[in-house]
Enzyme design. Structure first.
Site, PDB file in Angstrom:
ATOM      1  CB  THR A   1     -15.747   4.986   6.145  1.00  0.00           C
ATOM      2  OG1 THR A   1     -16.803   4.216   6.758  1.00  0.00           O
ATOM      3  CG2 THR A   1     -15.095   4.160   5.069  1.00  0.00           C
TER       4      THR A   1
ATOM      5  CB  THR B   1      -0.935   0.050   1.198  1.00  0.00           C
ATOM      6  OG1 THR B   1      -1.774   1.188   1.035  1.00  0.00           O
ATOM      7  CG2 THR B   1      -0.257   0.168   2.499  1.00  0.00           C
TER       8      THR B   1
END
Length: 401
Positions: A401, A188
């Site tokens: 989130t 990532t």
């Protein structure tokens, strides 16, 4: 010589950068960056091999396929991955907004994103952020750009180096982010590299692809492959060296410098793994070939039992040997040796008596080296990793989130 230099991507001639707060991150930290070459540049890139790739990966692959690019726009806080056609539309719109503000062609804009998967880009914030970043572009703007691309990183990663080709000073600079979901190929991880070297696109891509395989593709934090990874390099030729158009001595000079920079950057990414307290270097010796050497090293690097043992400073060498054994490479336990630091732990098919006090000192250090000699061939490989701590679980348990 590689230097930790905050000038990063603006170290080579003819590059500017800026990072701004666009409001994408809930934290309010910087989250959008723009990097631009003042003149036309050739471009090369490598991308995640995850079949579930993010929208910016598809868009940027098309840009790289043209062989040229002038600008990079990247955001953190939202990965724009698993967002369907809307994600692709937004990634393409990002290139168009940047092209308009920079007065360039959208096909010359590379886009990258990192952050939470499954969330669409807040395009009003992206547009505003691009405008602000373009207005702030500076030859000293690399540090702000580096700050804008990090997520769970604990510090910015910025390196530079200088070489001489045909009597001309050639500069290379880079910034990167990456701390979790670090497993090749790649991680990532976003890495943006700039150089003022005068080199053709074929040689640039050849160098980058080869170097990434033995640097960024040799690190692992947690065994997860991200959807958004990319390593991109722009070369604008402003150093004025004779153009590198074949695999000659000048190409080798450039290759060696870029390789050293990428290797050290890869090590920085691994050392800054989420919650990491140890930086672990795993050297595989005398494997049949590079593929087997890498496979054995990655098996050790990705083992939760190995990683937690090093976090707990537990000299459990059996976990290391076990990981090599199930890696799928051809080994003979009776021919294999294992060392932690300079202390021989295993040889001739059995554990070795060792000084526990000396070994504990090795285990308590931040930088730890494991040497595994398979004795089945003549090929060596090195993998870089880190331990797995309570903090890793906490970071990822709260990453939502």
């Amino acid at each position: 010589m590689i230097k930790e230099n905050k000038s990063g991507v603006t170290f080579p001639k003819g590059f500017k950068a800026a990072g701004v707060k666009a409001g994408i991150k809930k934290s309010g930290n910087p989250d959008l960056a723009v990097i631009i070459s003042e003149t036309d540049a050739v471009a090369a890139g490598t991308f995640t091999q995850n079949k579930v790739a993010a929208a910016p990966v598809y868009v940027s692959k098309k840009v790289i396929s043209t062989g040229t690019a002038t600008a990079i726009v990247t955001n953190s806080g939202c990965a724009n991955a698993c967002t369907g056609q809307q994600g692709l539309n937004d990634a393409n719109k990002t290139t168009q907004i940047a092209a308009r503000e920079l007065n360039i062609n959208p096909n010359d804009v590379i886009v990258a994103s990192t952050g939470v998967i499954g969330v669409t880009l807040p395009m009003e914030k992206i547009e505003s952020g691009i405008k602000n970043a373009v207005a702030a572009l500076s030859s000293t703007g690399s540090e702000s750009a580096a700050n804008a691309i990090i997520t769970t990183d604990t510090y910015i990663k910025s390196l530079t180096t200088t070489i001489e080709i045909n009597g001309k000073e050639v500069r290379i600079g880079a910034i990167a982010k990456g701390a979790g979901m670090i497993q090749p190929n790649m991680a990532t991880m976003l890495c943006f590299i700039t150089t003022d070297a005068n080199i053709d696109q074929v040689r640039l891509q050849l160098a980058l692809s080869s170097i990434v395989e033995k640097s960024f593709n040799m690190i692992s934090v947690d065994g997860d492959m991200s959807t958004n990874d990319m390593v991109v390099i722009l070369a604008n030729g402003q150093a004025g060296n004779d153009k590198i158009i074949k695999n000659d001595e000048n190409f080798q000079l450039f290759y060696n410098a870029l390789s050293e920079l990428c290797t050290q950057m890869a090590q920085k990414v691994a050392a800054d793994g989420e919650g990491a307290t140890k930086f672990i270097t795993i050297n595989i010796h005398n494997a049949k070939n590079f593929k087997e050497a890498k496979k054995a090293g990655m098996s050790v690097a990705n083992s939760p039992l190995v990683k937690t043992a090093f976090f707990g400073e537990d000299p459990n060498w059996g976990r290391v040997l076990c990981a090599v054994g199930y890696s799928g490479v051809d080994i003979d336990p009776d021919k294999t040796t294992v060392k932690f630091g300079n202390i021989l732990i295993y040889a001739n098919g059995t554990g070795i008596q060792f000084d526990k006090e000396k070994l504990h000192k090795v285990m308590s250090e931040h930088d730890i080296t494991i040497d595994i000699d398979i004795n089945m061939g003549k090929t060596n490989a090195t993998v870089w990793s880190c331990d797995l701590s309570y903090e890793y679980v906490k970071i990822n348990g709260e990453y939502h989130t």
